[in-house]
Design a protein around this motif. Structure first.
Motif, PDB file in Angstrom:
ATOM      1  N   ARG A   1       1.102   4.093  -3.312  1.00 55.84           N
ATOM      2  CA  ARG A   1       0.599   5.434  -2.787  1.00 55.84           C
ATOM      3  C   ARG A   1       1.705   6.275  -3.557  1.00 55.84           C
ATOM      4  O   ARG A   1       1.409   7.256  -4.133  1.00 55.84           O
ATOM      5  CB  ARG A   1       0.594   5.867  -1.552  1.00 55.84           C
ATOM      6  N   GLY A   2       3.142   5.930  -3.326  1.00 56.89           N
ATOM      7  CA  GLY A   2       4.051   6.560  -3.921  1.00 56.89           C
ATOM      8  C   GLY A   2       4.157   6.456  -5.368  1.00 56.89           C
ATOM      9  O   GLY A   2       4.307   7.498  -6.136  1.00 56.89           O
TER      10      GLY A   2
ATOM     11  N   ILE B   1       1.450   6.145  -7.183  1.00 56.27           N
ATOM     12  CA  ILE B   1       0.067   7.150  -7.651  1.00 56.27           C
ATOM     13  C   ILE B   1       0.599   8.471  -7.890  1.00 56.27           C
ATOM     14  O   ILE B   1       0.053   8.986  -8.776  1.00 56.27           O
ATOM     15  CB  ILE B   1      -0.976   6.694  -6.790  1.00 56.27           C
ATOM     16  N   GLY B   2       1.159   8.929  -6.803  1.00 53.21           N
ATOM     17  CA  GLY B   2       1.542  10.380  -6.668  1.00 53.21           C
ATOM     18  C   GLY B   2       2.449  10.701  -7.707  1.00 53.21           C
ATOM     19  O   GLY B   2       2.275  11.564  -8.567  1.00 53.21           O
TER      20      GLY B   2
ATOM     21  N   GLU C   1       0.817  -1.278   0.038  1.00 52.49           N
ATOM     22  CA  GLU C   1      -0.055   0.153   0.154  1.00 52.49           C
ATOM     23  C   GLU C   1       0.900   1.204  -0.026  1.00 52.49           C
ATOM     24  O   GLU C   1       0.426   2.233  -0.950  1.00 52.49           O
ATOM     25  CB  GLU C   1      -1.102  -0.274   1.168  1.00 52.49           C
ATOM     26  N   SER C   2       1.962   1.168   0.811  1.00 55.82           N
ATOM     27  CA  SER C   2       2.833   2.517   1.029  1.00 55.82           C
ATOM     28  C   SER C   2       3.505   2.528  -0.450  1.00 55.82           C
ATOM     29  O   SER C   2       3.629   3.666  -1.056  1.00 55.82           O
ATOM     30  CB  SER C   2       3.691   2.150   1.832  1.00 55.82           C
TER      31      SER C   2
ATOM     32  N   VAL D   1      -8.241   0.997  -4.790  1.00 56.27           N
ATOM     33  CA  VAL D   1      -7.146   0.344  -4.757  1.00 56.27           C
ATOM     34  C   VAL D   1      -7.537  -1.367  -4.650  1.00 56.27           C
ATOM     35  O   VAL D   1      -8.620  -1.573  -3.912  1.00 56.27           O
ATOM     36  CB  VAL D   1      -6.093   0.689  -3.692  1.00 56.27           C
TER      37      VAL D   1
ATOM     38  N   GLN E   1      -9.672   8.078 -10.535  1.00 58.33           N
ATOM     39  CA  GLN E   1      -8.637   6.852 -10.125  1.00 58.33           C
ATOM     40  C   GLN E   1      -9.914   5.972  -9.448  1.00 58.33           C
ATOM     41  O   GLN E   1     -10.771   6.106  -8.929  1.00 58.33           O
ATOM     42  CB  GLN E   1      -7.835   7.410  -8.848  1.00 58.33           C
TER      43      GLN E   1
END
Length: 167
Positions: free
Chosen positions: A31-32, A34-35, A27-28, A56, A53
């Motif tokens: 997130r990176g 995706i950004g 997940e972490s 997830v 979007q």
């Protein structure tokens, strides 16, 4: 009738995937990515308000590959750009920033219905002129239109066919 205009925008989407040993790491990491992909899209001409979007989706790898360990997370990001000329650069930026799959951009025109109506009017005018020419050539009168056929291939083109019959 035929109407040719340049594309006014393009829709593009990217699938972002992250795999890892634990759900938290996956997940972490996702997130990176995706950004980074969203930033690449906006800096490449995609309008921020057009970005969308999906949720997830996290899947245990064992559900896909027997005996595999860990998890996989996937998300889909879509957007629209008016910068048609630089789409190739945008695709490269998206891959460089962590996108796993980038879809083929789909180009569109903003006033498609208006353009289709314009093409239909042109086709009818051309059919009328052809009927008058044939009437003079064969000394026969065409009394009515027996059918009009119109075909479209998505957002890229529309073809209209008009048939006339003599009375």
């Amino acid at each position: 009738g035929k109407v040719t205009v340049p594309a006014s925008s393009a829709k593009i989407s990217a699938t972002v995937v992250e795999t890892g040993d634990t759900v938290d790491k996956v997940e972490s990491g996702l997130r990176g990515k995706i950004g980074a992909v969203r930033l690449a899209m906006v800096s490449g001409g995609v309008t921020e308000k057009s970005l969308a979007q999906s949720q997830v989706q996290i899947t245990p790898l064992a559900a896909v590959i027997s005996g595999a360990k860990g998890y996989s997370a996937t998300v889909l990001i879509t957007g629209e750009s008016a910068d048609i000329v630089n789409l190739n650069t945008l695709v490269v930026k998206m891959y460089s920033s962590g996108a796993s799959i980038v879809s083929q951009p789909v180009v569109e025109v903003s006033n498609q219905t208006e353009l289709e109506n314009q093409a239909l009017k042109m086709a009818l005018k051309e059919a009328d002129a052809n009927a008058k020419y044939l009437a003079k050539l064969k000394w026969k009168l065409f009394k009515k239109v027996s059918s009009i056929q119109q075909a479209s291939s998505g957002n890229t083109s529309t073809t209209t066919k008009t048939s006339e019959s003599n009375g």
